[in-house]
Design a protein around this motif. Structure first.
Motif, PDB file in Angstrom:
ATOM      1  N   UNK A 151       0.873  -1.280  -0.043  1.00  0.00           N
ATOM      2  CA  UNK A 151      -0.051  -0.023   0.102  1.00  0.00           C
ATOM      3  C   UNK A 151       0.862   1.329   0.107  1.00  0.00           C
ATOM      4  N   UNK A 152       0.405   2.195  -0.800  1.00  0.00           N
ATOM      5  CA  UNK A 152       1.223   3.523  -1.189  1.00  0.00           C
ATOM      6  C   UNK A 152       2.476   3.462  -2.023  1.00  0.00           C
ATOM      7  N   UNK A 153       2.417   2.325  -2.746  1.00  0.00           N
ATOM      8  CA  UNK A 153       3.589   2.207  -3.847  1.00  0.00           C
ATOM      9  C   UNK A 153       2.900   2.778  -4.952  1.00  0.00           C
ATOM     10  N   UNK A 154       3.915   3.176  -5.808  1.00  0.00           N
ATOM     11  CA  UNK A 154       3.561   3.906  -7.174  1.00  0.00           C
ATOM     12  C   UNK A 154       4.232   2.718  -8.264  1.00  0.00           C
TER      13      UNK A 154
ATOM     14  N   UNK B 123      -8.999   1.888  -5.586  1.00  0.00           N
ATOM     15  CA  UNK B 123      -7.535   1.367  -5.052  1.00  0.00           C
ATOM     16  C   UNK B 123      -6.387   1.988  -5.953  1.00  0.00           C
ATOM     17  N   UNK B 124      -6.858   2.684  -6.955  1.00  0.00           N
ATOM     18  CA  UNK B 124      -5.707   2.865  -8.173  1.00  0.00           C
ATOM     19  C   UNK B 124      -5.885   4.421  -8.203  1.00  0.00           C
ATOM     20  N   UNK B 125      -4.915   5.456  -8.345  1.00  0.00           N
ATOM     21  CA  UNK B 125      -4.884   6.630  -8.893  1.00  0.00           C
ATOM     22  C   UNK B 125      -3.979   7.084  -9.759  1.00  0.00           C
ATOM     23  N   UNK B 126      -4.351   7.886 -10.570  1.00  0.00           N
ATOM     24  CA  UNK B 126      -2.998   8.601 -11.758  1.00  0.00           C
ATOM     25  C   UNK B 126      -2.187   9.374 -10.903  1.00  0.00           C
ATOM     26  N   UNK B 127      -0.870   8.840 -11.241  1.00  0.00           N
ATOM     27  CA  UNK B 127       0.312   9.895 -10.501  1.00  0.00           C
ATOM     28  C   UNK B 127       0.152  11.010 -11.368  1.00  0.00           C
TER      29      UNK B 127
ATOM     30  N   UNK C 252      -3.376   3.084  -3.260  1.00  0.00           N
ATOM     31  CA  UNK C 252      -3.813   3.735  -1.919  1.00  0.00           C
ATOM     32  C   UNK C 252      -4.276   2.723  -1.206  1.00  0.00           C
ATOM     33  N   UNK C 253      -4.946   2.972   0.007  1.00  0.00           N
ATOM     34  CA  UNK C 253      -5.111   2.334   1.239  1.00  0.00           C
ATOM     35  C   UNK C 253      -6.387   1.255   1.043  1.00  0.00           C
TER      36      UNK C 253
ATOM     37  N   UNK D 182      -2.686  -6.145  -3.747  1.00  0.00           N
ATOM     38  CA  UNK D 182      -2.142  -5.417  -2.724  1.00  0.00           C
ATOM     39  C   UNK D 182      -1.993  -6.081  -1.639  1.00  0.00           C
ATOM     40  N   UNK D 183      -1.081  -5.871  -0.897  1.00  0.00           N
ATOM     41  CA  UNK D 183      -0.983  -6.656   0.388  1.00  0.00           C
ATOM     42  C   UNK D 183      -2.003  -5.804   1.399  1.00  0.00           C
ATOM     43  N   UNK D 184      -2.997  -6.371   1.432  1.00  0.00           N
ATOM     44  CA  UNK D 184      -4.269  -5.631   2.354  1.00  0.00           C
ATOM     45  C   UNK D 184      -5.288  -6.576   2.654  1.00  0.00           C
TER      46      UNK D 184
END
Length: 481
Positions: free
Chosen positions: A184-187, A214-218, A264-265, A339-341
């Motif tokens: 979580x928090x990776x790009x 869970x995904x957003x554009x950087x 994201x989280x 993701x690890x969640x």
């Protein structure tokens, strides 16, 4: 999305678009004005035909014909007949019509039969028009056809028209990179690579990017527009990027900068669905555009990088896209990200008292305690549901619409369970899906207990998924008396 827009189906479908109208009649009395049912022919997808070979048969294509309704219920015995006038294709295509059509030259009258009264997800029939390029028709040659109709029972048909061209680009999108065990928090970086496997160049490309929860554009680019909205809740960010770079026949290119994604989280099992189309092609996007607010990006301009040069061509650039040789679209790919969640699902039960012969309704639920968002890209096979069994001494006489006997056409299961309750394919933290089961008490049994249990999706064989590590809330009781 459980829905794949690039995999086009053929035939005639009737889809519902709910519409209401009301007016005041009399003094202080509100009554609904009668609404005339209208079936509107949706403009068919622009069709690009593969040029006819010197020898052998040309590849065929069948345009979609879709009827949209302004009401959810048609009058009884609504019989629909469509008329397809393809005279405008005489110099472009070979035209054949479906078995249920009466033809006179290039005009066909096709009886669709009596439509179902309740208009819901649609009905499909065989294709009513089949096209292939005429031998000798030059690339870029084009024509059009019209679709009109009539219906009984006071239903009005609004017609439409379609276009057909010879030759076109065909974008084959390469396989995308899948990512597993992501923190979580990776790009992440996702390359988008494609080849124009068609017969005509394109004056540019349109790249459609659809990340799920869970995904957003950087990065946001100035030649991309970004959409937000609730039309498709699992799509948290959308982008349509227009790149005005000529793409030759046979050329392989990729986005100059891979798609940047932030995890994201809420990420768990999430996806990036992607399409690459000729610039100006909108046929696959009509479903995506409504229901979103669009804003142009303000960053740098996104471009293309040529990996393998194409070949010169005298054919004009095209915007209508060829289908792949198997009739499917090759311009659609999906990258998966796990993701690890964790995501803890639990159930609640219910308690009731009733005498012999009385009926009682149990209310129970499936709760997503988070912290992740679960999106089942398969459309439901991997989603949690609820398996519910009533207390002994009862007979089931009703249930909420999303609960059905776990075994069809079995009177014992229909009367005594278990029932399987479906909650869909998308779950967010705090979401509560509520169900009901109504039973008649045949025999009073003190402390009778039924059960409510999580049923993990068919795709994982009812095995606990690794993201739900707490089994303590997986079951509950339905307690009676």
């Amino acid at each position: 999305m459980g829905h794949n827009p690039a995999r086009r189906t053929l035939g005639v479908a009737v889809a519902a678009i709910t519409s209401t109208a009301a007016m005041l009649t009399g003094i202080g009395t509100a009554t609904a004005a009668p609404v005339q049912p209208v079936l509107t022919v949706q403009a068919p997808t622009p069709t690009a035909l593969t040029p006819a070979p010197a020898k052998g048969a040309a590849l065929t294509a069948q345009p979609n014909i879709t009827l949209n309704s302004n009401v959810t219920k048609l009058p009884n015995d609504t019989d629909v007949t469509l008329t397809i006038d393809a005279r405008g294709l005489a110099k472009v295509a070979n035209v054949t019509f479906g078995d249920g059509c009466v033809t006179k030259g290039l005009i066909a009258t096709c009886d669709q039969g009596v439509q179902p009264t309740q208009i819901g997800g649609g009905i499909g029939t065989s294709g009513e028009i089949t096209l292939s390029a005429l031998k000798g028709a030059p690339q870029g040659a084009s024509g059009s056809y019209t679709i009109s109709g009539r219906a009984t029972a006071g239903v009005r048909i609004v017609g439409s028209s379609g276009t057909v061209t010879v030759g076109g680009p065909e974008f084959d999108l390469g396989a995308m990179v899948n990512h597993t065990n992501v923190a979580i928090g990776s790009n992440l970086s996702e390359p988008i690579k494609f080849t124009n496997a068609g017969t005509r160049p394109s004056a540019g490309v349109q790249v459609v990017l659809m990340p799920s929860a869970g995904l957003d554009f950087t990065t946001h680019y100035s030649n991309c527009r970004y959409g937000t909205g609730t039309a498709y809740p699992h799509l948290t960010d959308l982008a349509i990027c227009s790149i005005s770079s000529w793409v030759k026949v046979g050329e392989t290119a990729e986005l100059a900068v891979p798609v940047g994604l932030h995890v994201d989280q809420t990420a768990l099992y999430t996806y990036l669905d992607s399409m690459v189309e000729p610039l100006g092609y909108t046929a696959d996007n009509y479903w995506l555009l409504p229901g979103h607010t669009w804003k142009q990006g303000t960053g740098a301009k996104l471009g293309l990088k040529v990996l393998a040069a194409g070949v010169p061509s005298t054919a004009p650039a095209g915007t209508a896209m060829l289908l792949a040789a198997d009739g499917d679209s090759a311009n659609y790919q999906v990258a998966s990200i796990s993701a690890r969640n964790t995501d803890d699902f639990g159930v609640t039960g219910g308690t009731a008292k009733a005498a012999k012969g009385q009926t009682v309704k149990f209310t129970f639920s499936l709760v997503d305690h988070g912290p992740a968002t679960l999106y089942d890209h398969s459309g439901g096979e991997g989603s949690p549901g609820v398996l519910v069994t009533p207390p002994p001494g009862t007979t089931i006489i009703g249930s909420s619409a999303n609960c059905q006997p776990s075994r069809s056409f079995d009177p014992t299961v229909t009367a005594h369970g278990p029932y399987l309750c479906s909650a869909g394919a998308y779950f967010v933290k705090g979401e509560v899906n509520t169900f009901t089961l109504t039973v008649r008490v045949n025999t009073v049994i003190a402390g009778a207990k039924g059960s409510v249990k999580i049923q993990w999706g068919e795709g994982i064989g009812n095995r606990r998924p690794p993201y739900d590590t707490d089994p303590r809330d997986d079951s509950a009781f339905l307690s009676l008396n």
